[in-house]
Design a protein around this motif. Structure first.
Motif, PDB file in Angstrom:
ATOM      1  N   VAL A 610       5.599  11.913 -80.153  1.00 18.36           N
ATOM      2  CA  VAL A 610       5.057  12.871 -81.109  1.00 18.36           C
ATOM      3  C   VAL A 610       4.796  14.220 -80.437  1.00 18.36           C
ATOM      4  O   VAL A 610       4.161  14.285 -79.373  1.00 18.36           O
ATOM      5  CB  VAL A 610       3.741  12.339 -81.708  1.00 18.36           C
ATOM      6  N   ARG A 612       2.830  17.617 -80.442  1.00 21.25           N
ATOM      7  CA  ARG A 612       1.604  18.190 -80.997  1.00 21.25           C
ATOM      8  C   ARG A 612       1.200  19.428 -80.202  1.00 21.25           C
ATOM      9  O   ARG A 612       1.403  19.518 -78.990  1.00 21.25           O
ATOM     10  CB  ARG A 612       0.459  17.174 -80.937  1.00 21.25           C
ATOM     11  N   SER A 633       2.685   8.113 -83.782  1.00 17.77           N
ATOM     12  CA  SER A 633       1.930   8.590 -84.933  1.00 17.77           C
ATOM     13  C   SER A 633       2.396   7.822 -86.157  1.00 17.77           C
ATOM     14  O   SER A 633       3.600   7.565 -86.316  1.00 17.77           O
ATOM     15  CB  SER A 633       2.149  10.094 -85.141  1.00 17.77           C
ATOM     16  N   THR A 663      -2.818   8.991 -85.006  1.00 20.44           N
ATOM     17  CA  THR A 663      -2.073   9.363 -83.805  1.00 20.44           C
ATOM     18  C   THR A 663      -2.746   8.743 -82.585  1.00 20.44           C
ATOM     19  O   THR A 663      -3.974   8.728 -82.478  1.00 20.44           O
ATOM     20  CB  THR A 663      -2.031  10.894 -83.638  1.00 20.44           C
ATOM     21  N   GLU A 714      -6.102  15.809 -84.188  1.00 21.28           N
ATOM     22  CA  GLU A 714      -6.462  15.334 -82.853  1.00 21.28           C
ATOM     23  C   GLU A 714      -7.605  16.136 -82.235  1.00 21.28           C
ATOM     24  O   GLU A 714      -8.398  15.591 -81.475  1.00 21.28           O
ATOM     25  CB  GLU A 714      -5.247  15.381 -81.925  1.00 21.28           C
TER      26      GLU A 714
END
Length: 807
Positions: A610, A612, A633, A663, A714
């Motif tokens: 993932v 991010r 995720s 996540t 997050e």
């Protein structure tokens, strides 16, 4: 035996000579009906046998080859029209010309379409949902970005970036092909595309293997208006708004003989004010301080777009297609802000002003040349070559001025950035119908070369600017993607199925010329897809689908050299970033009701590697935003969409969605991270027909409203978002002209806000853009505009094996 062989040899040519061709032309009045179906049936007692068939060309012509000598019934049909049958057609060899076959619109079929809203606002197909936007008053005078913002499941942020069901990196197509520009340039391109040139938008959450797999959120296909009527036709429109913006669009089409020509010219001058405020507590410091920020700015974007297309029918079976798109973009943006630094007790430390200016300029070219050969019904070969080039330059300056107290100011800075992108591709698509099956196979080769140079300067104590080596950088990025795909599908009564597989080999090289570093990443991937549909009745359809997709990091996410637009908030890429992969599952049911349709769609997405954005705090309190790969995720939710047609004069669609995003992973900068957030939202796009109130023509009122609930990510909490737009349109001159008045964001709510609460830093930030404005647009249609073409010749339908017909 020898005599028998000789007899057969003598009879064979004679038998072959007793086959012929059935030809003709299918018309609606005097206008041709492209893609109509013509079938030749042999009648034997109570039964009938299909001998052959064909699909009409753009001119309505058809030719059915290899028909044995005999007597047949020939049936011509098209969706929304009553079939036409010619009985007792005698074929004795050579060519049997049936002349013109005229179809009459079916009152029953048109009534059914009106009930289900299948041809007005929302259409449901096996792999996509189609929204007709051509008649939306609220998007008059706007851009393609404004059109997308009205659609269910689609979100557009302050920078014009598009996401689908909460997932970014959506692949945006134009007329079934990737948009002329991608990556960081895409938002500017969509903002320069006039809303008046958009015919419809297709939302494809799970694209088939025939589509490129880029874009983990799916595909959004923007279909532009293209008219195929004979003679000359077109539309012109012009508008302005209370911010001082201007826009104009002109689209002209011409068709004669084998030629089909189209040209669209669009000009936009978009002026949008913006404002924002922020508050932060620097908890990292032994003597913590707070910063309160306020800023206001103005952004101007001027753009021009020219799109030319020319199709030439070399024969009834072969068409040469071409398209040339030219675009220019220019703009400037100024932000003026004030920052007050205080102690935790509220005592002022110092204050300073900040001015940031940006001037950018861009241009792009997209040229395509293709060949479409129709071997017969359901048997087609398409070859297309494409070349693209784009150039972007941006000059920026940063200046701080002490307003109160004593404190250290950031030295004045200025920079100039030049980006160039060159791309080429070759695509081959082959389709073959074998009984009830349809086979699709193809090849796609993509080559991209992108270069970027940033020259930065910082002012010394004497005010003289010198080169800043910590900010200046140059890099080259090269990427090659070679792909093969195959898929098969068919329909058996109410059951439809399709499976496919795409194999890709990607090669990337990222050269940091300034630091003499090279990062290479070569990887092979498989992308399967599957679709299943079941229609127990004409009113109910069940669907399920699966696809695997990829998000390849952009150069902005890879470049490790920092960006200093704001010295307290630095952006920095990660050259070790890997692609992320998503497996997407979706199921749903669509029920047509007397007033429209209702669709319920649960979905689930599992993502690995993932990508991010992450924020870290340096020892000096500067926040650094970079990119990291997390482990996994999971996102799952459900979407409810309802269309309604002529319910007390009200037509449109409404949607409601809820989803959960989880996540898990580890980053090099922050260690273990995890999030588990839930959010929901809704959309409304409704038009109320007021009738002919003034004796001038139809009057319609439209509103679009959007709401997104807060969600935990997050590292931060993103606040809710609300926006509303209104429009009033008056038809004039027997519907040839229209006058539209738009009221955008009447409650001044467009914007976003988030809160970050970490041991080292507490930060609240909010931004608004656009602001309340009133716009006026006047449009006029001339020439023959009775019918528009649904797709350009040879446009690949991405595995939509039902032929694109609406329910």
């Amino acid at each position: 035996m020898l005599r028998l062989l000789v007899l057969l040899a003598l009879l064979a040519p004679a038998a072959a000579a007793q086959t012929g061709a059935v030809t003709g032309r299918v018309l609606d009045g005097d206008l041709p009906l492209p893609t109509a179906t013509v079938a030749v049936w042999q009648i034997a007692g109570p039964d009938s046998t299909l001998v052959g068939g064909a699909t009409t060309t753009l001119d309505g012509d058809f030719r059915v080859e290899g028909v044995p000598a005999g007597t047949y019934d020939v049936v011509a049909s098209f969706v929304g029209y009553d079939p036409a049958r010619q009985r007792g057609v005698a074929v004795v060899g050579g060519e049997t010309d049936l002349g013109a076959i005229r179809l009459v619109p079916s009152a029953a079929a048109l009534g059914e379409v009106r009930v289900t809203a299948g041809r007005t606002q929302v259409q449901t197909r096996i792999d996509r949902t189609v929204y007709a936007t051509a008649d939306d008053p609220v998007s008059d005078g706007g851009s393609a970005t404004d059109v997308l913002a009205t659609l269910p499941s689609v979100d557009v942020d302050v920078d014009g970036n598009v996401s689908l069901r909460g997932a970014g990196n959506v692949a945006v197509f134009v007329n079934g092909r990737p948009a002329p520009v991608q990556g960081d340039f895409l938002a500017s391109y969509l903002a320069s595309l006039p809303a008046g040139s958009v015919e419809r938008v297709e939302i494809i959450p799970n694209p088939s293997a025939a589509f490129e797999p880029d874009g983990v959120g799916g595909v959004i296909n923007i279909v532009l208006k293209q008219n195929t009527d004979r003679g000359v036709g077109g539309t012109v429109s012009a508008g302005t708004d209370s911010n001082g913006g201007l826009d104009g669009t002109a689209a002209v089409t011409y068709g004669k003989g084998p030629w089909s020509l189209a040209a669209t010219v669009g000009l936009r001058d978009d002026v949008r004010p913006g404002s924002g405020d922020g508050f932060r507590i620097n908890r990292y410091d032994t003597d913590p301080t707070t910063r309160t920020e306020e800023e206001a700015g103005d952004r101007t974007r001027t753009s021009a777009l020219v799109n030319l297309s020319a199709d030439y029918a070399l024969s009834r079976a072969t068409t040469l297609t071409s398209q040339l798109q030219l675009g220019t973009r220019a703009g400037d943006e100024t932000e003026i802000g004030q920052t007050l630094v205080q102690g935790l007790d509220g005592a002022p430390v110092f204050g300073f002003g900040r001015e940031v200016t940006e001037v950018d300029d861009g241009r792009s070219l997209d040229a395509r040349l293709g060949l479409v050969h129709q071997f017969g019904e359901g048997h087609r070969l398409t070859v297309e070559g494409r070349a693209e080039a784009s150039q972007e330059t941006e000059d920026s300056a940063y200046l701080e001025t002490l307003l109160d107290g004593a404190g250290d100011l950031t030295p004045a800075r200025r920079s100039s950035q030049d980006d160039s992108d060159r791309e080429a591709s070759v695509q081959i698509d082959y389709t073959r119908a074998l009984g009830t099956l349809r086979l699709d196979a193809g090849y796609k080769g993509d080559w991209q070369a992108l270069g970027s140079t940033l020259a930065a300067e910082t002012a010394g104590a004497d005010g003289v600017f010198v080169t800043d080596l910590d900010q200046s950088n140059t890099f080259d990025f090269d990427q090659s993607v070679q792909a093969l795909y195959v898929q098969a599908g068919g329909e058996w009564g109410g059951l439809g199925a399709q499976v496919g597989l795409r194999a890709e080999q990607a090669t990337t090289t990222f050269d940091l010329l300034t630091s003499d570093e090279t990062y290479e990443n070569d990887y092979a991937s498989l992308f399967p897809s599957a679709f299943l549909s079941f229609a127990p009745s004409d009113a109910t359809t069940f669907k399920a689908s699966y696809s695997r997709r990829v998000n390849r990091p952009r150069t902005r996410a890879l470049n490790p050299f920092p960006s200093f637009d704001d010295p307290l908030n630095i952006r920095q890429g990660n050259p070790a970033l890997q692609p992320e992969y998503v497996s997407s599952f979706e199921a749903g049911v669509t029920q047509f009701v007397p007033w429209g349709s209702v669709s319920l769609t649960p979905y689930y997405r599992h993502t690995t590697n993932v990508i991010r954005r992450f924020l870290t705090i340096r020892d000096d309190g500067v926040t650094v935003r970079t990119f990291e790969n997390l482990d996994t995720s999971d996102s799952y939710g459900v979407e409810l969409v309802s269309s309604f047609e002529d319910v007390g004069g009200l037509s449109g669609y409404a949607s409601l969605e809820g989803f959960r995003l989880k996540t898990d992973g580890t980053t090099t900068s922050t260690g273990d991270v995890a999030s588990d957030g839930f959010s929901w939202g809704g959309r409304l796009n409704a038009t109320y027909d007021l009738g002919d109130r003034l004796g001038l023509g139809g009057l319609a009122l439209q509103t679009t409203a959007r709401y997104s609930a807060p969600i935990e990510t997050e590292q931060a909490r993103i606040d809710s978002r609300v926006s509303v737009d209104l429009a009033l349109r008056q038809k004039l001159l027997d519907d040839r002209a229209s006058l539209t008045v738009q009221l955008r964001d009447p409650f001044n709510q467009s914007g976003f806000a988030y809160t970050l609460d970490q041991p080292e830093l507490f930060q609240e930030l909010s931004r608004t853009w656009g602001g309340r404005q009133v716009g006026v647009t006047l449009s006029y249609t001339f020439g023959q505009q009775a019918r528009t073409r649904d797709r350009d010749p040879g446009e690949r339908d991405g595995g939509d094996f039902d032929g694109g017909d609406e329910f």
